[in-house]
Every structure is written in structure tokens, then in C-alpha cells.
Motif scaffolding. Structure first.
Motif, PDB file in Angstrom:
ATOM      1  N   ILE A 149     -65.768   6.293 109.783  1.00  0.00           N
ATOM      2  CA  ILE A 149     -66.353   7.480 109.140  1.00  0.00           C
ATOM      3  C   ILE A 149     -65.453   7.972 108.006  1.00  0.00           C
ATOM      4  N   ARG A 150     -64.135   7.968 108.239  1.00  0.00           N
ATOM      5  CA  ARG A 150     -63.207   8.388 107.179  1.00  0.00           C
ATOM      6  C   ARG A 150     -63.348   7.492 105.951  1.00  0.00           C
ATOM      7  N   GLU A 151     -63.433   6.180 106.204  1.00  0.00           N
ATOM      8  CA  GLU A 151     -63.483   5.224 105.102  1.00  0.00           C
ATOM      9  C   GLU A 151     -64.809   5.274 104.347  1.00  0.00           C
ATOM     10  N   VAL A 152     -65.911   5.484 105.076  1.00  0.00           N
ATOM     11  CA  VAL A 152     -67.234   5.373 104.466  1.00  0.00           C
ATOM     12  C   VAL A 152     -67.692   6.662 103.791  1.00  0.00           C
ATOM     13  N   ILE A 153     -67.505   7.798 104.452  1.00  0.00           N
ATOM     14  CA  ILE A 153     -68.011   9.045 103.847  1.00  0.00           C
ATOM     15  C   ILE A 153     -66.895  10.011 103.458  1.00  0.00           C
ATOM     16  N   GLY A 154     -65.649   9.639 103.744  1.00  0.00           N
ATOM     17  CA  GLY A 154     -64.527  10.465 103.323  1.00  0.00           C
ATOM     18  C   GLY A 154     -64.349  11.748 104.101  1.00  0.00           C
ATOM     19  N   ALA A 155     -65.085  11.901 105.190  1.00  0.00           N
ATOM     20  CA  ALA A 155     -64.970  13.122 106.003  1.00  0.00           C
ATOM     21  C   ALA A 155     -63.700  13.078 106.849  1.00  0.00           C
ATOM     22  N   LYS A 156     -63.180  14.249 107.174  1.00  0.00           N
ATOM     23  CA  LYS A 156     -61.982  14.328 108.010  1.00  0.00           C
ATOM     24  C   LYS A 156     -62.388  14.087 109.458  1.00  0.00           C
ATOM     25  N   ALA A 157     -62.453  12.796 109.838  1.00  0.00           N
ATOM     26  CA  ALA A 157     -62.862  12.401 111.193  1.00  0.00           C
ATOM     27  C   ALA A 157     -61.615  12.196 112.048  1.00  0.00           C
ATOM     28  N   VAL A 158     -61.528  12.917 113.152  1.00  0.00           N
ATOM     29  CA  VAL A 158     -60.323  12.915 113.995  1.00  0.00           C
ATOM     30  C   VAL A 158     -60.651  12.320 115.368  1.00  0.00           C
ATOM     31  N   PRO A 159     -59.915  11.278 115.801  1.00  0.00           N
ATOM     32  CA  PRO A 159     -60.129  10.725 117.141  1.00  0.00           C
ATOM     33  C   PRO A 159     -59.470  11.594 118.201  1.00  0.00           C
ATOM     34  N   ILE A 160     -60.209  11.886 119.275  1.00  0.00           N
ATOM     35  CA  ILE A 160     -59.679  12.734 120.349  1.00  0.00           C
ATOM     36  C   ILE A 160     -60.054  12.104 121.693  1.00  0.00           C
ATOM     37  N   HIS A 161     -59.050  11.772 122.508  1.00  0.00           N
ATOM     38  CA  HIS A 161     -59.333  11.206 123.831  1.00  0.00           C
ATOM     39  C   HIS A 161     -58.205  11.535 124.801  1.00  0.00           C
ATOM     40  N   GLY A 162     -58.331  11.044 126.008  1.00  0.00           N
ATOM     41  CA  GLY A 162     -57.427  11.425 127.083  1.00  0.00           C
ATOM     42  C   GLY A 162     -55.985  11.008 126.922  1.00  0.00           C
ATOM     43  N   GLU A 163     -55.682  10.120 125.977  1.00  0.00           N
ATOM     44  CA  GLU A 163     -54.295   9.710 125.762  1.00  0.00           C
ATOM     45  C   GLU A 163     -53.460  10.860 125.179  1.00  0.00           C
ATOM     46  N   THR A 164     -54.143  11.812 124.535  1.00  0.00           N
ATOM     47  CA  THR A 164     -53.451  12.969 123.961  1.00  0.00           C
ATOM     48  C   THR A 164     -53.471  14.123 124.952  1.00  0.00           C
ATOM     49  N   PRO A 165     -52.333  14.732 125.255  1.00  0.00           N
ATOM     50  CA  PRO A 165     -52.306  15.881 126.185  1.00  0.00           C
ATOM     51  C   PRO A 165     -53.220  17.001 125.706  1.00  0.00           C
ATOM     52  N   LYS A 166     -53.817  17.715 126.661  1.00  0.00           N
ATOM     53  CA  LYS A 166     -54.776  18.763 126.314  1.00  0.00           C
ATOM     54  C   LYS A 166     -54.164  19.829 125.412  1.00  0.00           C
ATOM     55  N   SER A 167     -52.900  20.139 125.617  1.00  0.00           N
ATOM     56  CA  SER A 167     -52.246  21.172 124.799  1.00  0.00           C
ATOM     57  C   SER A 167     -52.220  20.785 123.322  1.00  0.00           C
ATOM     58  N   LYS A 168     -52.131  19.491 123.042  1.00  0.00           N
ATOM     59  CA  LYS A 168     -52.100  19.026 121.654  1.00  0.00           C
ATOM     60  C   LYS A 168     -53.504  18.803 121.104  1.00  0.00           C
ATOM     61  N   ARG A 169     -54.475  18.644 122.010  1.00  0.00           N
ATOM     62  CA  ARG A 169     -55.843  18.394 121.548  1.00  0.00           C
ATOM     63  C   ARG A 169     -56.454  19.637 120.891  1.00  0.00           C
ATOM     64  N   VAL A 170     -55.989  20.811 121.266  1.00  0.00           N
ATOM     65  CA  VAL A 170     -56.545  22.055 120.715  1.00  0.00           C
ATOM     66  C   VAL A 170     -56.474  22.033 119.191  1.00  0.00           C
ATOM     67  N   SER A 171     -55.313  21.665 118.642  1.00  0.00           N
ATOM     68  CA  SER A 171     -55.165  21.653 117.180  1.00  0.00           C
ATOM     69  C   SER A 171     -56.016  20.561 116.543  1.00  0.00           C
ATOM     70  N   VAL A 180     -64.332  12.778 116.891  1.00  0.00           N
ATOM     71  CA  VAL A 180     -64.848  11.616 117.625  1.00  0.00           C
ATOM     72  C   VAL A 180     -64.113  11.581 118.963  1.00  0.00           C
ATOM     73  N   ALA A 181     -64.861  11.680 120.069  1.00  0.00           N
ATOM     74  CA  ALA A 181     -64.235  11.836 121.381  1.00  0.00           C
ATOM     75  C   ALA A 181     -65.008  11.092 122.454  1.00  0.00           C
ATOM     76  N   THR A 182     -64.347  10.829 123.568  1.00  0.00           N
ATOM     77  CA  THR A 182     -65.052  10.316 124.738  1.00  0.00           C
ATOM     78  C   THR A 182     -65.780  11.489 125.394  1.00  0.00           C
ATOM     79  N   PRO A 183     -66.885  11.245 126.094  1.00  0.00           N
ATOM     80  CA  PRO A 183     -67.591  12.358 126.744  1.00  0.00           C
ATOM     81  C   PRO A 183     -66.731  13.044 127.797  1.00  0.00           C
ATOM     82  N   GLU A 184     -65.861  12.292 128.458  1.00  0.00           N
ATOM     83  CA  GLU A 184     -64.982  12.887 129.473  1.00  0.00           C
ATOM     84  C   GLU A 184     -64.043  13.911 128.837  1.00  0.00           C
TER      85      GLU A 184
END
Length: 423
Positions: A75-97, A106-110
Motif C-alpha cells: 500500500i505504501r509503494e502503490v498509493i503512497g499512503a502512510k500504511a503501518v503494520p501492527i501485530h502481536g510482535e509489538t508490545p501493546k504499550s508501543k502499539r498505541v503510537s 494493517v493488522a491481524t484481527p486478533e
């Protein structure tokens, strides 16, 4: 209609057709074969809605971490939008930002479900539900969509079983199918489609893996090799397989005697890949014949019992049981048999060109075995239907390494494995 894309991509006519159809609805589900470019459809839909001011921010749901990272990059490459990957590998405290700064998250449903209050609070009013055939029952996809209101919704899938249509249309929107038989689409569809299903270890199982890895570091040479084998059995085949090996009086059992109590904890599942296997079978509802390749006989026997509703045939070698292999193979070839669970004996012994679903439970890096297995499904036949290969992997373990190594080796041997190269 379309705003200019950042990357030099010319959308195909059927992709533009799908985008226009989806934009005309608050909720739409595009069903189109793998390889036909559904991710570009999503990117165009997102760009158009944001540029028109119809939505402010968009959430994209992907079933695995691999797809989260891959889709965000696309998405970043094709439309230039600020697309951010978010998943369980990142601690919840850091996911807020991460949620706060993403125009497109872009995230997993979990993860989205775990961070539900943040997602709602940050004002995501558009959603793309990739692999939306999961949006039923108790799946995290369905739970998240039940709890969340979006102004615009887009679902994407290669195939949705008819039994799931009502629930998916309720959660997302009207379903429209672009068939792989469409002449515009068919030339882009590979002869078979590879899919990756993740089977995560739970907390107790991760502790077993950590203990095994700590033990491995205590040794070198042959002894370290033995522990590596135990790790492979555990993450590839399951606790049931490792327990069986440690019950024998061997050097490995002596090395890992301190691991056995952990393995028998009530929180340790015999087969951590079972849920993923059942998901594969449900996702491909209507398959004519499926073959599951497993490395350990004890796992074949367990799966044969657990999946008895499919009336499976088990094929395995190297046992003391007297089995008439010829009769078993004849029965396996019957149109009435839908599911075969086999060890390496089946890799070489089965001749089932009509199989349309191959499931790899035990991933192996051996190029010979990889090609032998796929030979069960990639032969040219007179049957005009899509064929699927589902790889069940334990993420962030040597099981995933084996799969990626085998794909790379197969490609070097001239076998085109239709799993995205960026994976």
C-alpha cells in the motif's frame, strides 16, 4: 475516477470494474482468484475513498503477520499512503503510537480485537477485510466485525463456501464473484495456489520451546544436533510426536529428561496444528479429494481418529502392522474417499492426480520430498478446477524456516511455487 498511482501500475479492466462496484456500496465483498490482483483493488478502493473525503482512516485486516507486513509495504509503494503494520510482535504499550500515526493501519484481527478501544477511539471509519471467508462463527474476524461500526467496508477472498455467505454478507456486505473461468482473469491464475496457515504455540508451549532452545545452547556437535531434531519434531509435528520420542530409552530422552514434565502440562496441546488443519478443510468446503502429508505415524493415527467425520484413509509405512497397501491405495483412489492422511509412504506411493487440495502438516526442506509431494496435485489433468496447497506452519520457529527453504530450493529446481516472493 481513479487518482494517479505512485507506482507505475496499470489496473486491469476487471480490477477497475470491481473497484467501481465496491465504491457504489457501503459494504461489498469481492471474490476473485488468487493471482488476479485483489490487493490492488483494495489499494485503489482505499485511495479513492480517502481522496474523496468519504473516510478519514482505513483499517486493513490480514490473517497472518506475514501478510500484515507485506500488505502494508504494498500500500505504501502503490498509493503512497502512510500504511503501518501492527501485530502481536509489538508490545501493546508501543502499539498505541502506531495506531495514532497510521492513515492506513494493517493488522491481524486478533491484534485489532485486543486493541479494540484504541481502534474505535482513533476514528477508523473504513475497513478492508482480506481473506474474509474467516468472518464467521467465533473467529476473531467475526468478533471484531460484530463489535465495530465502519462507514465503508470491503471484503476480499479467493473463495467463500456457500454456507458462509449469509453471515459474511451480514458482517461486511453484498458478495460478488469474479470467476477464474473469466477469460480476462484466467491467464493470471496459476495452475495451483499456495496458501500459508499459521498455527501459533500457546503460552505453555512457548515455554517448552524456550526450554528446548536453552538446552540446545548447552551442547555442541552431535548432542546439539539431537536437540535440534527434538525442536523440529515439536514445532513441526506437535507435542504428541516429541512425547513419543522421549518415551524411548535413547540419548535424546536422557538429554531432555527435564523437559518431559513441561510436555505433560495440561495446557500443552497434543497437536497445536489441529485447529489450523480444520480451518483449511472448512475454508475449502466442497473439495473433491484432499491429501494431508504428515511425517510421524503417531500423528497420522491421531488425526485419523480426530477427523473421523471425514472418514479418512490413513497411509503410512515403517510399522509392524500388516497392511495390504494395494487395497488401501485402491480405496484411496475411490471417488467416495475425500480425505487421505499419509506419511512419506504416500509421497511416493499415491497416484491421485484428481486431488484438488494438498495440505502440508510437516514442512520439510528436502527438495526431493517437496517435489514428490507437490506431484500429487500439480499434474496436468482433464479436470478444470482450481487446486490448492495449504502449508500449516508454526510462526517464528524452525518450522517456518523449513517451509521458506523448501520453496526457494523448489524454485531453483524449476518448480514455480505461487507464494509471494517477498514472504
Amino acid at each position: 475516477m481513479m487518482s494517479k498511482l505512485r507506482k507505475a501500475i496499470r489496473p486491469r479492466d476487471y480490477q477497475l470494474e470491481a473497484v467501481k462496484w465496491a465504491l457504489d456500496r457501503d459494504g461489498a465483498v469481492v471474490v476473485m482468484p488468487t493471482g488476479s490482483g485483489k490487493t490492488l483493488i483494495a489499494a485503489l478502493w482505499i485511495k479513492e475513498l480517502i481522496s474523496r473525503g468519504v473516510v478519514k482512516r482505513v483499517l486493513v485486516l490480514e490473517p497472518t503477520r506475514i501478510l500484515v507486513e507485506q500488505t502494508a509495504k504494498y500500500i505504501r509503494e502503490v498509493i503512497g499512503a502512510k500504511a503501518v503494520p501492527i501485530h502481536g510482535e509489538t508490545p501493546k504499550s508501543k502499539r498505541v503510537s502506531l495506531w495514532k500515526k497510521a492513515l492506513v493501519a494493517v493488522a491481524t484481527p486478533e491484534t485489532a480485537l485486543s486493541d479494540h478501544s484504541i481502534v474505535v477511539g482513533e476514528g477508523f471509519d473504513g475497513v478492508v477485510v482480506d481473506e474474509c471467508h474467516h468472518t464467521t462463527g467465533k473467529d476473531a474476524y467475526a468478533e471484531f466485525m460484530r463489535r465495530t461500526i465502519f462507514r465503508k467496508r470491503l471484503g476480499l477472498s479467493a473463495y467463500i463456501p456457500r454456507s458462509r455467505w449469509p453471515e459474511i454478507e451480514e458482517h461486511i456486505g453484498e458478495i460478488r464473484v469474479w470467476s477464474w473461468r473469466d477469460k480476462r482473469i484466467r491467464k493470471y491464475v496459476p495452475p495451483w495456489i499456495g496458501e500459508i496457515y499459521e498455527a501459533e504455540l500457546n503460552g505453555a508451549e512457548k515455554k517448552v520451546l524456550e526450554a528446548l532452545e536453552e538446552t540446545r545452547m548447552e551442547y555442541a556437535g552431535r548432542l546439539r544436533g539431537l536437540v535440534n531434531t527434538a525442536i523440529r519434531w515439536f514445532v513441526r509435528d506437535g507435542a504428541l510426536a516429541l512425547r513419543e520420542s522421549l518415551e524411548r530409552e535413547t540419548s535424546l530422552a536422557a538429554l531432555l529428561s527435564h523437559i518431559k514434565p513441561l510436555l505433560y502440562s495440561p495446557d500443552i496441546r497434543d497437536l497445536h496444528k489441529l485447529d489450523a488443519l480444520e480451518r483449511v478443510l472448512k475454508d475449502h468446503e466442497g473439495f473433491r479429494k484432499a491429501i494431508v502429508f504428515v511425517d510421524r505415524v503417531i500423528v497420522v493415527k491421531a488425526l485419523t481418529k480426530l477427523l473421523r467425520k471425514y472418514e479418512p484413509i490413513a497411509i503410512y509405512g515403517r510399522t509392524k502392522m500388516k497392511v495390504d497397501t494395494r487395497r488401501v491405495l485402491e480405496k484411496a483412489r475411490s471417488e467416495n474417499v475425500k480425505l487421505i492422511i499419509a506419511t512419506s509412504a504416500g509421497e511416493e506411493g499415491l497416484d491421485l492426480p484428481e486431488a484438488d487440495l494438498l495440505i502440508i502438516w510437516s514442512n520439510v526442506a528436502s527438495p526431493l520430498r517437496f517435489i514428490q509431494r507437490h506431484g500429487r496435485i500439480i499434474r496436468l489433468t482433464g479436470i478444470q478446477s482450481l487446486k490448492f496447497v495449504a502449508y500449516i506452519v508454526t510462526p517464528n520457529t524452525p518450522d517456518m524456516d523449513s517451509l521458506l527453504d523448501s520453496i526457494e530450493i523448489a524454485r531453483k529446481a524449476g518448480i514455480d511455487v505461487p507464494v509471494d516472493k517477498e514472504v
